[in-house]
Design a protein around this motif. Structure first.
Motif, PDB file in Angstrom:
ATOM      1  N   SER A  18      37.332  40.462  45.907  1.00 37.73           N
ATOM      2  CA  SER A  18      38.614  39.895  45.468  1.00 37.73           C
ATOM      3  C   SER A  18      38.447  38.847  44.371  1.00 37.73           C
ATOM      4  O   SER A  18      39.384  38.573  43.623  1.00 37.73           O
ATOM      5  N   GLU A  40      44.264  43.874  44.631  1.00 39.94           N
ATOM      6  CA  GLU A  40      43.934  43.957  46.056  1.00 39.94           C
ATOM      7  C   GLU A  40      44.886  44.887  46.800  1.00 39.94           C
ATOM      8  O   GLU A  40      44.514  45.531  47.769  1.00 39.94           O
ATOM      9  N   SER A  41      46.127  44.992  46.317  1.00 40.49           N
ATOM     10  CA  SER A  41      47.097  45.884  46.951  1.00 40.49           C
ATOM     11  C   SER A  41      46.644  47.349  46.862  1.00 40.49           C
ATOM     12  O   SER A  41      46.890  48.139  47.776  1.00 40.49           O
ATOM     13  N   ASN A  44      43.904  47.736  49.476  1.00 40.23           N
ATOM     14  CA  ASN A  44      44.526  47.830  50.800  1.00 40.23           C
ATOM     15  C   ASN A  44      45.186  49.188  51.004  1.00 40.23           C
ATOM     16  O   ASN A  44      45.117  49.762  52.092  1.00 40.23           O
ATOM     17  N   GLY A  45      45.819  49.693  49.967  1.00 40.61           N
ATOM     18  CA  GLY A  45      46.431  51.021  50.051  1.00 40.61           C
ATOM     19  C   GLY A  45      45.399  52.099  50.316  1.00 40.61           C
ATOM     20  O   GLY A  45      45.615  53.006  51.121  1.00 40.61           O
TER      21      GLY A  45
END
Length: 70
Positions: A18, A40-41, A44-45
């Motif tokens: 990150s 980061e999304s 996470n996805g």
């Protein structure tokens, strides 16, 4: 970078830094790629996707600069 094993017919493990927004993916067969400027999304996805391989193909591959490191 530490990677987490994933259950996928295409991907073996996934890691994310990150601090640098670097995504690292190890594929079956041993190839490892780093993808740069990945939010980061998106990481996470990928980790929460029903199919890690399909998510990679649709949302990551050819969408971010990358480099093969192994």
């Amino acid at each position: 970078m530490n990677r987490t094993p994933v259950s996928s017919s295409n991907l073996r493990s996934v890691g994310y830094d990150s601090a640098t927004n670097t995504l690292e993916i190890e594929f079956h067969g041993g190839r490892v790629y780093q993808y740069f400027n990945v939010p980061e999304s998106v990481y996470n996805g990928l980790m929460n996707a029903a199919s890690h391989g399909k998510y990679h193909h649709r949302r990551i591959k050819d969408k971010f600069p990358y480099e093969r490191i192994r």
